[in-house]
Motif scaffolding. Structure first.
Motif, PDB file in Angstrom:
ATOM      1  N   SER A 261      81.223  31.632  17.701  1.00  0.00           N
ATOM      2  CA  SER A 261      80.426  31.017  16.631  1.00  0.00           C
ATOM      3  C   SER A 261      81.279  30.290  15.601  1.00  0.00           C
ATOM      4  O   SER A 261      80.768  29.512  14.793  1.00  0.00           O
ATOM      5  CB  SER A 261      79.581  32.089  15.929  1.00  0.00           C
ATOM      6  N   GLN A 262      82.604  30.532  15.611  1.00  0.00           N
ATOM      7  CA  GLN A 262      83.506  29.857  14.668  1.00  0.00           C
ATOM      8  C   GLN A 262      84.253  28.687  15.315  1.00  0.00           C
ATOM      9  O   GLN A 262      85.203  28.163  14.746  1.00  0.00           O
ATOM     10  CB  GLN A 262      84.493  30.862  14.087  1.00  0.00           C
ATOM     11  N   GLY A 263      83.849  28.311  16.517  1.00  0.00           N
ATOM     12  CA  GLY A 263      84.439  27.152  17.172  1.00  0.00           C
ATOM     13  C   GLY A 263      85.781  27.411  17.821  1.00  0.00           C
ATOM     14  O   GLY A 263      86.527  26.478  18.109  1.00  0.00           O
ATOM     15  N   GLU A 264      86.123  28.688  18.069  1.00  0.00           N
ATOM     16  CA  GLU A 264      87.403  29.016  18.687  1.00  0.00           C
ATOM     17  C   GLU A 264      87.504  28.325  20.051  1.00  0.00           C
ATOM     18  O   GLU A 264      86.612  28.461  20.882  1.00  0.00           O
ATOM     19  CB  GLU A 264      87.546  30.527  18.866  1.00  0.00           C
ATOM     20  N   PRO A 265      88.599  27.590  20.300  1.00  0.00           N
ATOM     21  CA  PRO A 265      88.686  26.738  21.498  1.00  0.00           C
ATOM     22  C   PRO A 265      88.527  27.489  22.818  1.00  0.00           C
ATOM     23  O   PRO A 265      87.975  26.941  23.768  1.00  0.00           O
ATOM     24  CB  PRO A 265      90.082  26.119  21.380  1.00  0.00           C
TER      25      PRO A 265
ATOM     26  N   SER B 189      74.318  31.920  15.251  1.00  0.00           N
ATOM     27  CA  SER B 189      73.869  32.890  14.252  1.00  0.00           C
ATOM     28  C   SER B 189      75.041  33.322  13.373  1.00  0.00           C
ATOM     29  O   SER B 189      75.406  34.495  13.312  1.00  0.00           O
ATOM     30  CB  SER B 189      73.233  34.095  14.959  1.00  0.00           C
ATOM     31  N   ALA B 190      75.653  32.338  12.730  1.00  0.00           N
ATOM     32  CA  ALA B 190      76.782  32.587  11.826  1.00  0.00           C
ATOM     33  C   ALA B 190      77.028  31.316  11.034  1.00  0.00           C
ATOM     34  O   ALA B 190      76.665  30.214  11.469  1.00  0.00           O
ATOM     35  CB  ALA B 190      78.045  32.978  12.600  1.00  0.00           C
TER      36      ALA B 190
ATOM     37  N   TYR C  42      71.368  25.495  14.351  1.00  0.00           N
ATOM     38  CA  TYR C  42      72.655  25.744  13.695  1.00  0.00           C
ATOM     39  C   TYR C  42      72.535  25.377  12.224  1.00  0.00           C
ATOM     40  O   TYR C  42      71.507  24.879  11.759  1.00  0.00           O
ATOM     41  CB  TYR C  42      73.759  24.887  14.348  1.00  0.00           C
ATOM     42  N   GLY C  43      73.635  25.575  11.487  1.00  0.00           N
ATOM     43  CA  GLY C  43      73.668  25.177  10.086  1.00  0.00           C
ATOM     44  C   GLY C  43      73.524  26.365   9.169  1.00  0.00           C
ATOM     45  O   GLY C  43      73.566  27.530   9.588  1.00  0.00           O
TER      46      GLY C  43
ATOM     47  N   MET D 216      68.736  31.977  10.686  1.00  0.00           N
ATOM     48  CA  MET D 216      69.416  32.685  11.770  1.00  0.00           C
ATOM     49  C   MET D 216      70.664  33.434  11.314  1.00  0.00           C
ATOM     50  O   MET D 216      71.380  33.994  12.139  1.00  0.00           O
ATOM     51  CB  MET D 216      69.805  31.702  12.882  1.00  0.00           C
ATOM     52  N   HIS D 217      70.953  33.399  10.038  1.00  0.00           N
ATOM     53  CA  HIS D 217      72.123  34.127   9.557  1.00  0.00           C
ATOM     54  C   HIS D 217      71.935  34.489   8.096  1.00  0.00           C
ATOM     55  O   HIS D 217      71.407  33.702   7.314  1.00  0.00           O
ATOM     56  CB  HIS D 217      73.391  33.284   9.713  1.00  0.00           C
TER      57      HIS D 217
END
Length: 553
Positions: free
Chosen positions: A296-300, A326-327, A353-354, A361-362
């Motif tokens: 959810s944090q975009g980790e590659p 959901s973050a 998202y967002g 959602m978060h």
């Protein structure tokens, strides 16, 4: 004169790697030992953990490590701490379960003393009598810590919010907090993550309502990406899947581990037969599947990133699928998250998202301004140290403290390494202890410093040029070379003329030095490096790292 000291080794002027210490005479008790992820400037670094030089200088004084809860920014540094010196660990059942998984990976489980505690526990470590109070956060079993010392009471809140309708009924123990405050608190250390947000943080249960609605509307597969350690969120996804008759699939090693540990300890309830393996995806219709994944944090390298590029084995995001993030992105991760969202939309997915307040959602696990003020009002500290936040958050928390009647001079904003000494109840902020960042690169702890990082940056920007020269061992005559080997500087076949000219200039520099009777390797290498470097900069405006190699045969 005996002194009570409070210090931070991480978690202030930053988000992550929380670590704090309380010391009285020859007794030190630590609170948390977290990690944080590197930014783009720390090339090749896997993890950042606290610098524990001060503890290594005083290992016989450290009585124990108390862990407030099981998030990575509070437990991620523990295996690296234990690899340097052993210390007993105290934590709740779930917290210890997550720590033990890390200790197994590092081969430290058998050598480490672990004691389970809860909100009713009292322990004695050196000069300290330590008790606890239940708080509420985004993971179960969170505790605040109370240190009764010969010089007064010190309270560390841990991470908290005041969620009065929590998913697992672990409500914050407001009565206990009020009792602690009534007895008197010398100094309060309270987290500052949401000190900039007005009002109250919404209840986690609100997310469950939105998840159930999204699951009911989804016609095909539904993916939910969240923090693996957000056990309350995981339970609500499980409940939504059950309500809509979906099988549940887990993607990502940390997600699999947390669900297993939390289920075994009774913190997660997964119906029998609900979980299916990724290899079984083709056996079900798309509307029968829900997928919980990391990233959810975009980790590659996390599951969601690989799903967004269709490189995850067995499972694909297809047109018409629903993907829920959901973050909320941690500051600095927005770019990576946006890239993944773009990719998912290009695959034809419906992406939710967002900001949590927009999508529902978060919700945060941290208390907002009114909750921070409530904690200050309940504890009534004589002195206050805001922790767990970047400087602007600590500053805003100080303003909140002033608004509830704490004098500005009684609030101390500390950086890592700063020490507050209490002598006869009077705080003095004059000294520092060694502190900073320790960089973890593969198996190496702290062996990558400024020079190596500078070289990595240099290589990443301008590449490398290896210059190989072969000389005669008997008379020093150049037998071959200079031969130039380029990596990430220029593509040699397309720059043949440039490389030949650089080789000629290097040879001229060597010949000139030999005529001056210079035969020391160091001076010869320096001459070659300088001459070729100046020529290449003139022609390309680049400064590759030049490594001369002179071999005598």
């Amino acid at each position: 004169m005996s002194t009570l000291s409070v210090f931070s080794l991480g978690g202030v002027y930053e988000i992550g790697k929380n670590m704090y210490g309380i010391q009285y005479e020859d007794d030190i008790v630590l609170i948390d030992c977290g990690s944080k992820f590197p930014d783009e400037s720390l090339l090749g670094i896997d993890l950042i953990i606290p610098d524990i030089t001060y503890l290594l200088e005083n290992p016989d004084k450290v009585r124990g490590l108390i862990v407030t809860h099981g998030h990575e920014d509070h437990i991620g540094g523990i295996p690296y701490l234990l690899r340097q010196f052993n210390v007993p660990i105290y934590g709740t059942r779930l917290t210890l379960g997550l720590i033990e998984e890390k200790l197994k990976e590092h081969g430290l489980l058998q050598a480490t003393s672990r004691t389970s505690i809860n909100s009713q526990s009292t322990i004695h470590l050196g000069s300290f009598t330590i008790s606890f109070f239940q708080t509420n956060h985004s993971i179960p079993d969170c505790l605040g810590v109370v240190f009764d010392t010969p010089k007064g009471t010190v309270v560390h809140t841990g991470d908290f919010k005041f969620d009065l309708t929590p998913v697992h009924n672990q409500t914050p123990d407001i009565h206990r907090m009020a009792e602690i405050g009534k007895k008197g608190v010398l100094v309060l250390l309270s987290e500052s993550t949401n000190a900039e947000r007005p009002g109250f943080t919404p209840s986690e249960k609100l997310v469950g309502d939105h998840l159930r609605e999204a699951f009911s509307k989804a016609k095909q597969k539904i993916f939910v990406s969240t923090f693996a350690s957000n056990v309350y969120r995981l339970q609500q996804v499980i409940d939504a899947a059950l309500l809509t008759n979906r099988k549940l699939m887990l993607l990502g090693r940390s997600m699999v581990n947390v669900v297993r540990i939390a289920s075994e300890l009774g913190y997660l309830h997964v119906p029998e037969g609900m979980l299916v393996e990724p290899e079984e995806a083709d056996q079900f219709n798309r509307h029968q599947l829900a997928i919980l994944c990391t990233g959810s944090q975009g980790e590659p390298n996390a599951a969601l990133s690989r799903l967004s590029t269709s490189t995850y084995r067995h499972v694909k995001v297809e047109a018409g699928d629903t993907v829920i993030l959901s973050a909320t992105p941690i500051p600095g991760n927005e770019k990576n998250v946006s890239r993944i969202v773009d990719n998912l939309f290009m695959l034809g997915a419906n992406v939710i998202y967002g900001s949590g307040s927009v999508t529902g959602m978060h919700v945060s696990g941290h208390g907002s301004q009114e909750e921070l003020k409530l904690m200050l009002t309940l504890m009534k500290p004589t002195y206050f140290i805001p922790i767990h936040g970047e400087y602007r958050m600590l500053h805003q928390h100080r303003l909140l403290a002033e608004s509830v009647g704490i004098d500005r001079d009684d609030v101390f904003i500390v950086n890592i390494g700063d020490v507050i000494d209490f002598k006869d109840g009077v705080p003095i902020q004059e000294r520092k202890i060694p502190a900073g960042n320790t960089l973890v690169d593969g198996f190496g702890i702290g062996d990558v410093g400024t020079v190596i990082l500078r070289d990595r940056k240099h290589l990443s920007e301008d590449g490398i040029l290896v210059v190989v020269v072969t000389r005669s061992k008997t008379d020093g005559k150049i037998l071959s070379g200079p031969e130039l080997i380029s990596r990430a500087f220029v593509f040699a076949p397309e720059a043949e003329g440039l490389m030949e000219e650089a080789s000629r200039i290097g040879l001229e520099a060597l010949t000139k030095l030999q005529l001056e009777n210079v035969n020391q390797w160091g001076r010869l290498k320096h001459g070659v490096k300088e001459s070729i470097g100046q020529f290449l900069y003139t022609k390309t405006k680049r400064r590759p790292m030049i490594l001369p190699i002179i071999m005598d045969v």
